[in-house]
Design a protein around this motif. Structure first.
Motif, PDB file in Angstrom:
ATOM      1  N   ALA A  10     -19.298  -2.481   0.619  1.00 59.12           N
ATOM      2  CA  ALA A  10     -19.273  -1.205   0.341  1.00 59.12           C
ATOM      3  C   ALA A  10     -17.799  -0.706  -0.046  1.00 59.12           C
ATOM      4  O   ALA A  10     -17.091  -0.361   0.683  1.00 59.12           O
ATOM      5  N   PRO A  11     -17.605  -0.808  -1.417  1.00 56.16           N
ATOM      6  CA  PRO A  11     -16.100  -0.414  -1.939  1.00 56.16           C
ATOM      7  C   PRO A  11     -15.678   0.907  -1.524  1.00 56.16           C
ATOM      8  O   PRO A  11     -14.406   1.166  -1.556  1.00 56.16           O
ATOM      9  N   ASP A  12     -16.705   2.049  -1.239  1.00 58.69           N
ATOM     10  CA  ASP A  12     -15.876   3.139  -0.706  1.00 58.69           C
ATOM     11  C   ASP A  12     -15.275   3.223   0.625  1.00 58.69           C
ATOM     12  O   ASP A  12     -14.222   3.852   0.507  1.00 58.69           O
ATOM     13  N   GLN A  13     -15.619   2.491   1.384  1.00 62.62           N
ATOM     14  CA  GLN A  13     -14.928   2.251   2.643  1.00 62.62           C
ATOM     15  C   GLN A  13     -13.401   1.650   2.365  1.00 62.62           C
ATOM     16  O   GLN A  13     -12.362   2.272   2.883  1.00 62.62           O
ATOM     17  N   ALA A  14     -13.389   0.728   1.633  1.00 63.04           N
ATOM     18  CA  ALA A  14     -12.044   0.077   1.362  1.00 63.04           C
ATOM     19  C   ALA A  14     -11.151   1.224   0.758  1.00 63.04           C
ATOM     20  O   ALA A  14     -10.062   1.374   0.789  1.00 63.04           O
ATOM     21  N   GLY A  15     -11.912   1.738  -0.585  1.00 61.99           N
ATOM     22  CA  GLY A  15     -10.991   2.762  -1.224  1.00 61.99           C
ATOM     23  C   GLY A  15     -10.607   3.914  -0.354  1.00 61.99           C
ATOM     24  O   GLY A  15      -9.301   4.347  -0.476  1.00 61.99           O
ATOM     25  N   ARG A  16     -11.217   4.360   0.708  1.00 63.91           N
ATOM     26  CA  ARG A  16     -10.836   5.467   1.450  1.00 63.91           C
ATOM     27  C   ARG A  16      -9.733   4.969   2.381  1.00 63.91           C
ATOM     28  O   ARG A  16      -8.854   5.542   2.499  1.00 63.91           O
ATOM     29  N   PHE A  17     -10.055   3.808   2.849  1.00 64.46           N
ATOM     30  CA  PHE A  17      -8.956   3.070   3.858  1.00 64.46           C
ATOM     31  C   PHE A  17      -7.477   3.053   3.036  1.00 64.46           C
ATOM     32  O   PHE A  17      -6.720   3.685   3.532  1.00 64.46           O
ATOM     33  N   LEU A  18      -7.487   2.722   1.699  1.00 68.98           N
ATOM     34  CA  LEU A  18      -6.406   2.508   1.014  1.00 68.98           C
ATOM     35  C   LEU A  18      -5.660   3.958   0.743  1.00 68.98           C
ATOM     36  O   LEU A  18      -4.513   3.878   0.827  1.00 68.98           O
ATOM     37  N   ARG A  19      -6.579   4.767   0.370  1.00 69.80           N
ATOM     38  CA  ARG A  19      -6.292   6.260   0.050  1.00 69.80           C
ATOM     39  C   ARG A  19      -5.536   6.898   1.251  1.00 69.80           C
ATOM     40  O   ARG A  19      -4.769   7.453   1.237  1.00 69.80           O
ATOM     41  N   GLU A  20      -5.983   6.686   2.587  1.00 70.54           N
ATOM     42  CA  GLU A  20      -5.735   7.093   3.566  1.00 70.54           C
ATOM     43  C   GLU A  20      -4.419   6.492   4.168  1.00 70.54           C
ATOM     44  O   GLU A  20      -3.680   7.216   4.872  1.00 70.54           O
ATOM     45  N   THR A  21      -4.230   5.171   3.986  1.00 68.11           N
ATOM     46  CA  THR A  21      -3.008   4.560   4.508  1.00 68.11           C
ATOM     47  C   THR A  21      -1.828   4.331   3.498  1.00 68.11           C
ATOM     48  O   THR A  21      -0.850   3.985   3.975  1.00 68.11           O
ATOM     49  N   PHE A  22      -2.090   4.659   2.151  1.00 71.12           N
ATOM     50  CA  PHE A  22      -0.947   4.557   1.245  1.00 71.12           C
ATOM     51  C   PHE A  22       0.386   5.226   1.483  1.00 71.12           C
ATOM     52  O   PHE A  22       1.228   4.563   1.421  1.00 71.12           O
ATOM     53  N   ALA A  23       0.151   6.494   1.901  1.00 75.83           N
ATOM     54  CA  ALA A  23       1.472   6.856   2.359  1.00 75.83           C
ATOM     55  C   ALA A  23       2.193   6.552   3.353  1.00 75.83           C
ATOM     56  O   ALA A  23       3.493   6.326   3.124  1.00 75.83           O
ATOM     57  N   THR A  24       1.750   5.902   4.449  1.00 78.08           N
ATOM     58  CA  THR A  24       2.147   5.417   5.569  1.00 78.08           C
ATOM     59  C   THR A  24       2.906   4.162   4.965  1.00 78.08           C
ATOM     60  O   THR A  24       4.070   3.943   5.515  1.00 78.08           O
ATOM     61  N   ALA A  25       2.236   3.361   4.208  1.00 79.62           N
ATOM     62  CA  ALA A  25       2.769   2.275   3.734  1.00 79.62           C
ATOM     63  C   ALA A  25       4.060   2.293   2.805  1.00 79.62           C
ATOM     64  O   ALA A  25       4.856   1.821   2.703  1.00 79.62           O
ATOM     65  N   LYS A  26       3.736   3.409   1.822  1.00 76.98           N
ATOM     66  CA  LYS A  26       4.926   3.560   0.859  1.00 76.98           C
ATOM     67  C   LYS A  26       6.093   4.085   1.545  1.00 76.98           C
ATOM     68  O   LYS A  26       7.331   3.888   0.992  1.00 76.98           O
ATOM     69  N   ASN A  27       5.996   4.777   2.718  1.00 80.23           N
ATOM     70  CA  ASN A  27       6.834   5.211   3.344  1.00 80.23           C
ATOM     71  C   ASN A  27       7.902   4.164   4.437  1.00 80.23           C
ATOM     72  O   ASN A  27       8.780   4.562   5.041  1.00 80.23           O
ATOM     73  N   ALA A  28       7.464   3.342   4.831  1.00 79.54           N
ATOM     74  CA  ALA A  28       7.568   2.066   5.666  1.00 79.54           C
ATOM     75  C   ALA A  28       8.683   1.314   4.855  1.00 79.54           C
ATOM     76  O   ALA A  28       8.848   1.303   3.900  1.00 79.54           O
ATOM     77  N   GLU A  29       9.841   0.750   5.768  1.00 77.33           N
ATOM     78  CA  GLU A  29      10.746   0.050   5.273  1.00 77.33           C
ATOM     79  C   GLU A  29      10.196  -1.206   4.517  1.00 77.33           C
ATOM     80  O   GLU A  29      10.675  -1.678   3.646  1.00 77.33           O
ATOM     81  N   THR A  30       9.268  -1.925   5.414  1.00 77.10           N
ATOM     82  CA  THR A  30       8.609  -3.058   4.692  1.00 77.10           C
ATOM     83  C   THR A  30       7.089  -3.239   4.791  1.00 77.10           C
ATOM     84  O   THR A  30       6.565  -2.215   5.573  1.00 77.10           O
ATOM     85  N   LEU A  31       6.484  -3.889   4.169  1.00 80.10           N
ATOM     86  CA  LEU A  31       5.038  -3.949   4.334  1.00 80.10           C
ATOM     87  C   LEU A  31       4.622  -4.314   5.679  1.00 80.10           C
ATOM     88  O   LEU A  31       3.424  -3.962   6.004  1.00 80.10           O
ATOM     89  N   ASP A  32       5.223  -5.363   6.213  1.00 77.63           N
ATOM     90  CA  ASP A  32       5.042  -5.941   7.376  1.00 77.63           C
ATOM     91  C   ASP A  32       5.000  -4.760   8.496  1.00 77.63           C
ATOM     92  O   ASP A  32       4.078  -4.779   9.308  1.00 77.63           O
ATOM     93  N   GLN A  33       5.895  -3.730   8.429  1.00 79.68           N
ATOM     94  CA  GLN A  33       5.992  -2.699   9.454  1.00 79.68           C
ATOM     95  C   GLN A  33       4.963  -1.713   9.278  1.00 79.68           C
ATOM     96  O   GLN A  33       4.224  -1.260  10.041  1.00 79.68           O
TER      97      GLN A  33
END
Length: 80
Positions: A14-37
């Protein structure tokens, strides 16, 4: 490969679940110092809510998921 893994939903492909996850978490990932964090923070948040990461795991394989084990081995071997 990562796209394929994330395209799988909790119980089906179900790609909609993955798309929702990426949309909801993108801002957090973008604002972190590293992708690991970012990943550590997001996974910690999901675990505290007892949520599952989209595309990982399979309900019939509660304790050992052979596909996940292969992905872990591949990640270790390639240094990912």
């Amino acid at each position: 490969m990562a796209t394929s893994v994330l395209a799988a939903g909790e119980y089906s492909l179900a790609p909609d679940q993955a798309g929702r996850f990426l949309r909801e978490t993108f801002a957090t990932a973008k604002n972190a110092e590293t992708l690991d964090q970012a990943a550590e923070s997001l996974v910690a948040q999901m675990r505290s809510k007892r949520e599952r990461e989209p595309g990982l795991g399979y309900p019939a394989l509660r304790y050992i998921d052979p596909q996940a084990e292969q992905l872990k081995t591949l990640a270790i071997e390639t240094g990912v």
